[in-house]
Scaffold this motif. Structure first.
Motif, PDB file in Angstrom:
ATOM      1  N   ASN A   1      21.342  16.914 -12.981  1.00 55.27           N
ATOM      2  CA  ASN A   1      22.626  16.966 -13.676  1.00 55.27           C
ATOM      3  C   ASN A   1      23.673  16.201 -12.871  1.00 55.27           C
ATOM      4  O   ASN A   1      23.407  15.712 -11.772  1.00 55.27           O
ATOM      5  N   ASP A   2      24.885  16.096 -13.418  1.00 54.58           N
ATOM      6  CA  ASP A   2      25.933  15.294 -12.769  1.00 54.58           C
ATOM      7  C   ASP A   2      26.277  15.830 -11.388  1.00 54.58           C
ATOM      8  O   ASP A   2      26.527  15.050 -10.456  1.00 54.58           O
ATOM      9  N   GLU A   3      26.310  17.152 -11.227  1.00 55.26           N
ATOM     10  CA  GLU A   3      26.669  17.726  -9.926  1.00 55.26           C
ATOM     11  C   GLU A   3      25.622  17.379  -8.869  1.00 55.26           C
ATOM     12  O   GLU A   3      25.960  17.084  -7.716  1.00 55.26           O
ATOM     13  N   GLN A   4      24.356  17.400  -9.269  1.00 57.00           N
ATOM     14  CA  GLN A   4      23.294  17.035  -8.335  1.00 57.00           C
ATOM     15  C   GLN A   4      23.358  15.553  -7.988  1.00 57.00           C
ATOM     16  O   GLN A   4      23.145  15.159  -6.842  1.00 57.00           O
ATOM     17  N   LYS A   5      23.676  14.725  -8.979  1.00 57.44           N
ATOM     18  CA  LYS A   5      23.818  13.292  -8.727  1.00 57.44           C
ATOM     19  C   LYS A   5      24.970  13.022  -7.766  1.00 57.44           C
ATOM     20  O   LYS A   5      24.861  12.186  -6.861  1.00 57.44           O
ATOM     21  N   ILE A   6      26.080  13.722  -7.950  1.00 53.21           N
ATOM     22  CA  ILE A   6      27.232  13.555  -7.059  1.00 53.21           C
ATOM     23  C   ILE A   6      26.860  13.951  -5.636  1.00 53.21           C
ATOM     24  O   ILE A   6      27.238  13.278  -4.662  1.00 53.21           O
ATOM     25  N   LEU A   7      26.085  15.031  -5.495  1.00 51.62           N
ATOM     26  CA  LEU A   7      25.657  15.468  -4.166  1.00 51.62           C
ATOM     27  C   LEU A   7      24.804  14.392  -3.499  1.00 51.62           C
ATOM     28  O   LEU A   7      24.965  14.105  -2.303  1.00 51.62           O
ATOM     29  N   ILE A   8      23.907  13.780  -4.266  1.00 53.31           N
ATOM     30  CA  ILE A   8      23.070  12.706  -3.720  1.00 53.31           C
ATOM     31  C   ILE A   8      23.929  11.527  -3.285  1.00 53.31           C
ATOM     32  O   ILE A   8      23.751  10.970  -2.197  1.00 53.31           O
ATOM     33  N   ILE A   9      24.885  11.144  -4.132  1.00 54.73           N
ATOM     34  CA  ILE A   9      25.761  10.020  -3.804  1.00 54.73           C
ATOM     35  C   ILE A   9      26.545  10.307  -2.535  1.00 54.73           C
ATOM     36  O   ILE A   9      26.661   9.451  -1.647  1.00 54.73           O
ATOM     37  N   GLU A  10      27.074  11.506  -2.424  1.00 54.22           N
ATOM     38  CA  GLU A  10      27.873  11.861  -1.243  1.00 54.22           C
ATOM     39  C   GLU A  10      27.027  11.822   0.025  1.00 54.22           C
ATOM     40  O   GLU A  10      27.506  11.423   1.085  1.00 54.22           O
ATOM     41  N   ARG A  11      25.773  12.214  -0.086  1.00 56.47           N
ATOM     42  CA  ARG A  11      24.895  12.196   1.082  1.00 56.47           C
ATOM     43  C   ARG A  11      24.518  10.770   1.472  1.00 56.47           C
ATOM     44  O   ARG A  11      24.369  10.456   2.653  1.00 56.47           O
ATOM     45  N   LYS A  12      24.347   9.920   0.467  1.00 59.13           N
ATOM     46  CA  LYS A  12      23.970   8.540   0.748  1.00 59.13           C
ATOM     47  C   LYS A  12      25.169   7.681   1.132  1.00 59.13           C
ATOM     48  O   LYS A  12      25.019   6.682   1.838  1.00 59.13           O
ATOM     49  N   MET A  13      26.344   8.060   0.658  1.00 51.32           N
ATOM     50  CA  MET A  13      27.555   7.293   0.935  1.00 51.32           C
ATOM     51  C   MET A  13      28.480   8.083   1.859  1.00 51.32           C
ATOM     52  O   MET A  13      29.686   8.168   1.632  1.00 51.32           O
ATOM     53  N   VAL A  14      27.878   8.680   2.877  1.00 52.98           N
ATOM     54  CA  VAL A  14      28.626   9.579   3.755  1.00 52.98           C
ATOM     55  C   VAL A  14      29.778   8.872   4.469  1.00 52.98           C
ATOM     56  O   VAL A  14      30.777   9.494   4.854  1.00 52.98           O
ATOM     57  N   ASP A  15      29.685   7.555   4.634  1.00 52.41           N
ATOM     58  CA  ASP A  15      30.733   6.804   5.334  1.00 52.41           C
ATOM     59  C   ASP A  15      31.862   6.372   4.402  1.00 52.41           C
ATOM     60  O   ASP A  15      32.839   5.745   4.849  1.00 52.41           O
ATOM     61  N   ILE A  16      31.733   6.675   3.120  1.00 48.42           N
ATOM     62  CA  ILE A  16      32.743   6.268   2.144  1.00 48.42           C
ATOM     63  C   ILE A  16      33.476   7.504   1.626  1.00 48.42           C
ATOM     64  O   ILE A  16      32.840   8.437   1.126  1.00 48.42           O
ATOM     65  N   ASN A  17      34.769   7.501   1.730  1.00 45.33           N
ATOM     66  CA  ASN A  17      35.573   8.644   1.298  1.00 45.33           C
ATOM     67  C   ASN A  17      36.062   8.424  -0.133  1.00 45.33           C
ATOM     68  O   ASN A  17      36.998   7.669  -0.372  1.00 45.33           O
ATOM     69  N   ILE A  18      35.402   9.085  -1.086  1.00 39.58           N
ATOM     70  CA  ILE A  18      35.771   8.963  -2.493  1.00 39.58           C
ATOM     71  C   ILE A  18      35.860  10.350  -3.107  1.00 39.58           C
ATOM     72  O   ILE A  18      34.985  11.194  -2.896  1.00 39.58           O
ATOM     73  N   ASN A  19      36.902  10.583  -3.882  1.00 41.66           N
ATOM     74  CA  ASN A  19      37.046  11.848  -4.588  1.00 41.66           C
ATOM     75  C   ASN A  19      35.958  11.953  -5.659  1.00 41.66           C
ATOM     76  O   ASN A  19      35.618  10.973  -6.322  1.00 41.66           O
TER      77      ASN A  19
END
Length: 222
Positions: free
Chosen positions: A157-175
């Protein structure tokens, strides 16, 4: 890592330790056990687009490397040298991604490889968008793959996708609102969103601007 000179590389952020999904835990438990087992094994991973098949296979490759095992990872969707599968020699772990894109010749080569690993300790991990009996493959290969240990990954789902993105893009600060906006107006495909975030990150560095929804609209013209 043995890659037979292939122009492929692994994404260091695709690890079993950051593979998510509650229903996917049994897959992770199985692979963690498989790392210490002797004998050959064939595992078939199916799942829809963006369910994490590539992440899982590359995560297996990294985990096997951590155990000082010989590993190869091949993505059939990539441009590959002719005869690459027929030239493979069974090694500890062989991860072959997107077998639903195999040519007829490659299918025959995979069938032969399947038979060659039987007397070895090779772990052959295969992925595709559907189960073996749902794929357009040679009958003999389909029969062999139907005997594999099979797992189907859950649809994220979208929340799981966001979690994956945040883990992979840990150096990028995006709301997280930006991610939801991209899902809504750009694409719901995880790989598409990851790719566009990389583009947005480069643009934000060049323009010295934060990645906000107005910034996304400006850069992507959406």
């Amino acid at each position: 890592m043995n890659q037979l000179g292939l122009p492929l590389s692994l994404n260091s952020k695709m690890l079993l330790s950051n593979f998510i999904g509650k229903k996917n835990q049994q897959v992770l438990d199985f692979f963690n056990q498989l790392l210490t087992q002797k004998g050959s094994a064939v595992v078939f991973i199916s799942g829809v687009k963006s369910s994490g098949k590539t992440h899982l296979l590359q995560g297996c490759a990294f985990s096997a490397l951590d155990e000082q095992l010989d590993v190869i990872y091949i993505d059939i969707k990539q441009e590959l040298p002719e005869g690459v599968i027929s030239d493979l020699v069974p090694i500890d772990w062989m991860c072959i991604d997107n077998v639903d894109y195999l040519s007829t010749i490659q299918q025959q080569a995979l069938f032969d490889l399947y038979n060659r690993i039987k007397p070895t300790n090779t772990k052959l991990i295969i992925s595709a968008s559907g189960l073996p009996n749902e794929l357009n493959l040679l009958k003999d290969l389909k029969t062999r793959l139907s005997l594999a240990v099979t797992f189907t990954l859950e649809t994220l789902n979208d929340e799981q996708k966001i979690l994956i993105i945040e883990r992979k893009m840990v150096d990028i600060n995006i709301n997280s609102k930006v991610y939801r906006y991209l899902f809504k107006v750009f694409s719901r495909d995880l790989n598409d969103v990851l790719n566009v975030i990389s583009i947005l990150d480069k643009a934000s560095l060049q323009r010295k601007s934060n990645i906000s929804i107005p910034f996304v609209k400006q850069i992507l013209s959406i």
